[in-house]
Design a protein around this motif. Sequence first.
Motif, mmCIF file in Angstrom:
data_model
loop_
_atom_site.group_PDB
_atom_site.id
_atom_site.type_symbol
_atom_site.label_atom_id
_atom_site.label_comp_id
_atom_site.label_asym_id
_atom_site.label_seq_id
_atom_site.Cartn_x
_atom_site.Cartn_y
_atom_site.Cartn_z
ATOM 1 N N PRO A 118 -15.969 -7.063 3.315
ATOM 2 C CA PRO A 118 -15.333 -6.506 2.117
ATOM 3 C C PRO A 118 -14.116 -7.365 1.718
ATOM 4 O O PRO A 118 -13.424 -7.899 2.589
ATOM 5 C CB PRO A 118 -14.892 -5.105 2.539
ATOM 6 N N PRO A 119 -13.824 -7.476 0.420
ATOM 7 C CA PRO A 119 -12.656 -8.266 0.002
ATOM 8 C C PRO A 119 -11.347 -7.577 0.379
ATOM 9 O O PRO A 119 -11.254 -6.359 0.376
ATOM 10 C CB PRO A 119 -12.817 -8.370 -1.511
ATOM 11 N N ARG A 120 -10.390 -8.365 0.765
ATOM 12 C CA ARG A 120 -9.066 -7.852 1.131
ATOM 13 C C ARG A 120 -8.209 -7.667 -0.136
ATOM 14 O O ARG A 120 -8.414 -8.345 -1.143
ATOM 15 C CB ARG A 120 -8.345 -8.805 2.095
ATOM 16 N N THR A 121 -7.185 -6.750 -0.067
ATOM 17 C CA THR A 121 -6.270 -6.522 -1.203
ATOM 18 C C THR A 121 -5.345 -7.723 -1.353
ATOM 19 O O THR A 121 -4.754 -8.199 -0.379
ATOM 20 C CB THR A 121 -5.433 -5.257 -0.982
ATOM 21 N N VAL A 122 -5.227 -8.176 -2.563
ATOM 22 C CA VAL A 122 -4.344 -9.317 -2.860
ATOM 23 C C VAL A 122 -3.003 -8.772 -3.345
ATOM 24 O O VAL A 122 -2.940 -8.075 -4.379
ATOM 25 C CB VAL A 122 -4.971 -10.233 -3.929
ATOM 26 N N PRO A 123 -1.868 -9.022 -2.650
ATOM 27 C CA PRO A 123 -0.555 -8.516 -3.086
ATOM 28 C C PRO A 123 -0.116 -9.189 -4.388
ATOM 29 O O PRO A 123 -0.457 -10.336 -4.647
ATOM 30 C CB PRO A 123 0.367 -8.885 -1.925
ATOM 31 N N THR A 124 0.662 -8.426 -5.182
ATOM 32 C CA THR A 124 1.150 -8.975 -6.447
ATOM 33 C C THR A 124 2.142 -10.094 -6.215
ATOM 34 O O THR A 124 2.079 -11.156 -6.839
ATOM 35 C CB THR A 124 1.819 -7.861 -7.278
ATOM 36 N N ASN A 125 3.092 -9.878 -5.339
ATOM 37 C CA ASN A 125 4.109 -10.889 -5.049
ATOM 38 C C ASN A 125 4.492 -10.771 -3.579
ATOM 39 O O ASN A 125 5.486 -10.149 -3.235
ATOM 40 C CB ASN A 125 5.347 -10.677 -5.949
ATOM 41 N N PRO A 126 3.735 -11.335 -2.734
ATOM 42 C CA PRO A 126 3.935 -11.146 -1.300
ATOM 43 C C PRO A 126 5.294 -11.611 -0.810
ATOM 44 O O PRO A 126 5.819 -11.113 0.176
ATOM 45 C CB PRO A 126 2.810 -11.971 -0.676
#
Length: 425
Positions: A284-292
């Motif tokens: 499954p694809p992982r969540t991409v943070p907006t501004n890590p």
Amino acid sequence: MSAGVLAVVPSAQADPPDPQAKKKQLDSEIGQSKTDLNQAVDQLSKSVASYNQAETQYKAAQAKYAVAQGKLAAAKAADVVAASKLKAAEAALDGAMSDVVAGEQVIAEKQVVAGQAVRSAYQQQNRLVGLSILLQGASPADVATGMQVQRNVFGIQGTTITNLNNAQAQLANKRAKMAEAERQVAAQRAEAARTVQEVTKLTLQVAADKAEAAKVAAERMVAFKAAEKDKNTELAHYQSLVAERNRVEQILIARAKAEKAAAARRKAAAEAAEKAKAKKEHRPPRTVPTNPGNSSGLSFPINTYITSPYGMRFHPILHYWKLHDGTDFGAGCGTPIRAAASGVVTDRYYNGGYGNRIFISHGVIDGDSITSVYNHLSKYKARVGQRVAKGQIIGYVGTTGYSTGCHLHFMVYQDGRVVNPMKWL
């Protein structure tokens, strides 16, 4: 995204001259225009206090002058009354003196009549005595006739004496009235003299109070003009702050839209890449943070105490509500200021109200474009276009611009609009 566009004077050079060299020149332009931590000018407070004191003194002088005028009017009225009483008393004295003179004349006349009566009675008495002797042995009728004559003579004498006594008593009464009239005249003359003296004294007092009131009025006008001048200066400074804030907001709103659009594109690209990679790796694809890089938000730019919070406040002199658009941190001049979060220095310049300012764009945090602003700096440590890390020194505390003392005025713009910094700290 372009940098350095907020300054009124373009600052496109890679390394602008250090503001410390211009500090004296800038401070001289600011002059006495200093505010307290609530953005109220010390000089304005002093000038308004001076005017209020002058106003109080002016009212007191006016009241004193009015009281003196009232006393003078009362004294003049009393003088008129005293003069009238004196005139009446003198008229009464004249009447009493006339009565006494007339009474003395009556007495003199009565005394003449009485003297004649006494002499006549004496003569008549002697003849009657001789007659009584000669008539001894005469008939009763003749004796009765002689006695009646004697009674008539002495009756006339008694009436005359009584009239004289009455006239003397009346004269004594008139003399007593004249003495009382003389006493009244003396008293009224003394009272009239006192009222004249009081009128003279109060006339001088009124003139002195009038001069004092005029002097205080002139001082009041000077204080009023000074207060008005400082009020206008304070208002102009505040309006310049508002204008600067509105100008910056318009630019940052446009910048925030572009920044969020760019962040959305980057996130979409990152999500697409993550989906492709997840598909390739059969997961499954992982969540991409907006501004890590700034997921933890902002940190305090200075580890010190807050002297003035963000929020609306009522100006005690200008009598309107104004926004204190940041959080003030108390610190000595030269204290290092650190970046509240990692980001890029987009602008730095001098403003008459905010002094030396530096802007750091932190990108999109939790879906909002965040820019932190640091004001009143004495010196810069970071330049426009430089990427800085969270906690990195970007400048030093100062008191440039519209400021009463060394402190940091820290601001946060969320999507281009100024907000309470404590929301993000």
